[in-house]
Design a protein around this motif. Structure first.
Motif, short mmCIF file in Angstrom:
data_model
loop_
_atom_site.label_atom_id
_atom_site.label_comp_id
_atom_site.label_asym_id
_atom_site.label_seq_id
_atom_site.Cartn_x
_atom_site.Cartn_y
_atom_site.Cartn_z
N THR A 34 0.82 -1.21 0.00
CA THR A 34 0.00 0.00 0.00
C THR A 34 0.86 1.25 0.00
OG1 THR A 34 -1.72 -1.21 1.22
CG2 THR A 34 -1.87 1.19 1.19
N ILE A 38 1.10 4.23 -2.96
CA ILE A 38 0.79 5.65 -2.71
C ILE A 38 1.98 6.53 -3.06
CG2 ILE A 38 0.25 7.33 -0.91
CD1 ILE A 38 -1.34 5.14 0.50
N ARG A 158 -10.32 13.57 -2.40
CA ARG A 158 -9.84 14.29 -1.23
C ARG A 158 -9.01 15.50 -1.67
NH1 ARG A 158 -5.54 12.97 3.11
NH2 ARG A 158 -6.54 13.54 5.07
N ASP A 190 -0.50 11.90 -0.14
CA ASP A 190 -1.48 11.46 0.86
C ASP A 190 -2.83 11.10 0.21
OD1 ASP A 190 -2.29 13.96 0.10
OD2 ASP A 190 -2.43 14.78 2.12
N MET A 191 -2.78 10.78 -1.09
CA MET A 191 -3.96 10.39 -1.84
C MET A 191 -4.93 11.55 -2.06
SD MET A 191 -4.69 6.49 -0.49
CE MET A 191 -5.66 6.07 -1.94
N SER A 192 -4.44 12.79 -1.95
CA SER A 192 -5.25 13.95 -2.32
C SER A 192 -5.16 14.16 -3.83
CB SER A 192 -4.74 15.20 -1.60
OG SER A 192 -4.93 15.09 -0.20
N TRP A 352 -8.78 2.96 5.19
CA TRP A 352 -8.09 4.22 4.88
C TRP A 352 -6.67 3.92 4.42
CZ3 TRP A 352 -10.76 4.59 9.82
CH2 TRP A 352 -11.92 5.36 9.76
N ARG A 354 -4.52 5.62 2.96
CA ARG A 354 -3.56 6.71 3.13
C ARG A 354 -2.84 6.66 4.47
NH1 ARG A 354 -8.64 9.30 3.27
NH2 ARG A 354 -9.17 10.34 5.24
N ASP A 358 1.18 7.72 6.71
CA ASP A 358 0.93 8.71 7.75
C ASP A 358 1.90 8.46 8.91
OD1 ASP A 358 -1.16 10.78 8.90
OD2 ASP A 358 -0.73 9.34 10.49
#
Length: 530
Positions: A34, A38, A158, A190-192, A352, A354, A358
């Motif tokens: 994952t 990302i 997002r 951050d997957m925005s 989640w 993302r 984090d």
């Protein structure tokens, strides 16, 4: 096996039971896939998944050959199949999501820095940004509609909004707002899909929901009572320790906490949930309430605190981690705590993704692992050498948390705190009372502001102690040292920690280290009091 001196009603640690580590490879594999997806995009996710499956197959084959020759049990076929299936599932999921982000129409418009009008739903409280010029805030939000070039698109995604503090700071999570601004490319993976920069207030603002408004009032009451009943530095710190509201914290306190390795206290973490639910369990047990009713009440309290602290991914992560840590502490079943932790990691990453990149999530998982794996072992080691139980638990928990999180902090920030363990040990006795008093104060404030201000005074002296310790720790020469960032920083910190632990096995070194620590603590206490 029972341990002498354990508190009544608390199950004993399963010292003789081996850890159940079967889920650890699964959690590590899915987390890695994952994170790679990302950080490097959908193509990297495919490569990482294929490489992982190849490594698992080759590794399991090698282990089976070794186990056959030595007549021991090797990895089971079902276990290997489970790792491969979950790797494929997580790899496919992150590939689909990252591909959707790459093809998102707003992401394409962000490349051109287009002007847009967007309707969004706020996910978190606005956070102040430390930058020159006008005061700005950062707020995370989810798109519901966006107008780009005259076309209305009803799409999700997002976004991060950078906006003026004066007109955005008072907004609450869950509110629907309309923003007019300019798009930009996200600066962090951050997957925005984009960043929206605006210098204007929201075009429209919907009323917050009843639950969000109640949670906002709870937080506002606590902040107001603190401001009216104690000095500004303590008043700003109390909401930060209780519900993670650092909007009123004094800047010097923030800097001292960072240098002293105490910043984690001002973020909602698993410790907040452990303290709160632990206090509830003690009260209910003292009242003689049955186990089923106790669990039900504790769950309601946990849910209420999640709402007050904001049900963001980071807070829900803290609730899960805190529950696991508390479960391990209350039941003493470290064997079950490890698969519970791995299961929580898998569940949170599935919901989640993302969180995989984090820093708070990484630190939380590592700290919880240190609590359930290392801390009990170190407590037993210290008690075997004559330490009282309370002192052994305080030192072991602080040391274990610092040992497992220091490599992460070194990799991310390129610094290593040399006073972090000592500072956390010194402040440990006051953190739980402050948290409990703060929550009780906020509850009372809904009925009587005067009674709440009297109650808040119970936390004034512990807050002074926290601030004084942070100030003295930050003023110690070489309170923190620089390390290489990235993998080299993490590796050097791990090696340094391992060398220190190995040296502590030598009796002479232990006596020298204990003498130096006691002398430093005595000097520190004298400096604080006089």
């Amino acid at each position: 096996m029972k341990t002498d001196g354990a508190p009544p009603g608390i199950a004993q640690t399963e010292d003789s039971a081996p850890f159940d580590v079967r889920l650890i490879p699964v959690a590590v594999v899915c987390w890695a896939i994952t994170a790679v997806g990302i950080l490097d995009g959908p193509g990297a996710a495919v490569i990482a998944t294929a490489a992982t499956i190849m490594v698992v197959l080759l590794g399991s084959t090698a282990l089976r050959l070794v186990s056959t020759r030595r007549a021991v049990t090797g990895p089971s076929g079902a276990g290997v199949a489970a790792v491969i299936v979950l790797a494929l599932c997580f790899g496919a999921a992150i590939w689909l999501q990252m591909r959707a982000i790459a093809l998102h129409p707003v992401a394409a418009a962000a490349e051109d820095r287009a002007w847009i009008t967007a309707s969004v739903r706020l996910e978190e409280d606005p956070r102040r940004l430390s930058s020159a010029g006008p005061s700005m805030v950062l707020v995370k939000a989810e798109l519901t509609r966006v107008d780009v070039g005259g076309d209305a698109l009803y799409v999700g995604g997002r976004v991060s909004i950078i906006a003026p503090e004066s007109s955005w700071l008072s907004l609450l999570p869950g509110q629907e707002v309309t923003v007019r601004g300019r798009l930009g490319v996200p600066t962090r993976p951050d997957m925005s899909v984009a960043v929206i920069r605006t210098s204007a207030p929201p075009v429209t603002v919907d009323e917050p929901g009843a639950i969000s408004a109640a949670a906002g009032a709870f937080r506002a009451n606590l902040a107001a009572v603190a401001q009216n009943s104690m000095p500004p530095d303590r008043a700003g710190l109390l909401p930060g320790l209780v519900v993670g509201d650092v909007s009123m914290m004094d800047e010097s306190v923030v800097e001292n906490f960072r240098a002293a390795g105490l910043t984690h206290l001002t973020a909602v973490s698993g410790a907040n949930f452990s303290i709160l639910v632990g206090a509830v369990l003690l009260v209910l047990r003292g009242l003689g309430i049955g186990p089923r009713a106790t669990v039900a009440v504790a769950f309601v309290v946990l849910l209420a605190f999640v709402i007050v602290a904001r049900p963001s991914p980071s807070v829900l992560r803290a609730a899960v981690m805190g529950s696991i840590g508390l479960l391990a502490l209350v039941t003493g079943r470290r064997r079950q705590a490890v698969p519970a932790l791995c299961g929580a990691v898998l569940g949170l990453l599935a919901w989640w993704p993302r969180l995989a990149v984090d820093v708070g999530f990484v630190l939380s998982v590592f700290a919880t692992a240190g609590l359930v794996l290392l801390a009990p072992i170190w407590v037993d080691w210290l008690r075997a050498r004559g330490w009282p139980r309370t002192a052994a638990e305080v030192v072991a928990v602080a040391a274990a948390a610092h040992a497992v999180t220091a490599p992460v902090i070194a990799a991310m920030a390129g610094t290593l705190s040399l006073v972090g363990v000592a500072a956390n040990v010194v402040v440990a006795p006051v953190v739980a009372p402050i948290t409990v008093v703060g929550i009780v104060t906020a509850v009372i404030a809904t009925v009587s502001t005067t009674a709440a201000e009297w109650t808040a005074q119970l936390a004034s002296a512990p807050l002074w102690w926290l601030i004084a310790v942070a100030e003295k720790a930050a003023s110690v020469p070489a309170a923190s040292v620089g390390t290489p960032d990235g993998p080299m920083g993490a590796a050097s910190t791990v090696l340094g920690t391992a060398a220190l632990l190995a040296a502590l096995r030598v009796r002479a070194f232990r006596w020298i280290a204990a003498g130096v620590a006691l002398a430093a603590l005595a000097w520190w206490a004298a400096a604080l009091l006089w």
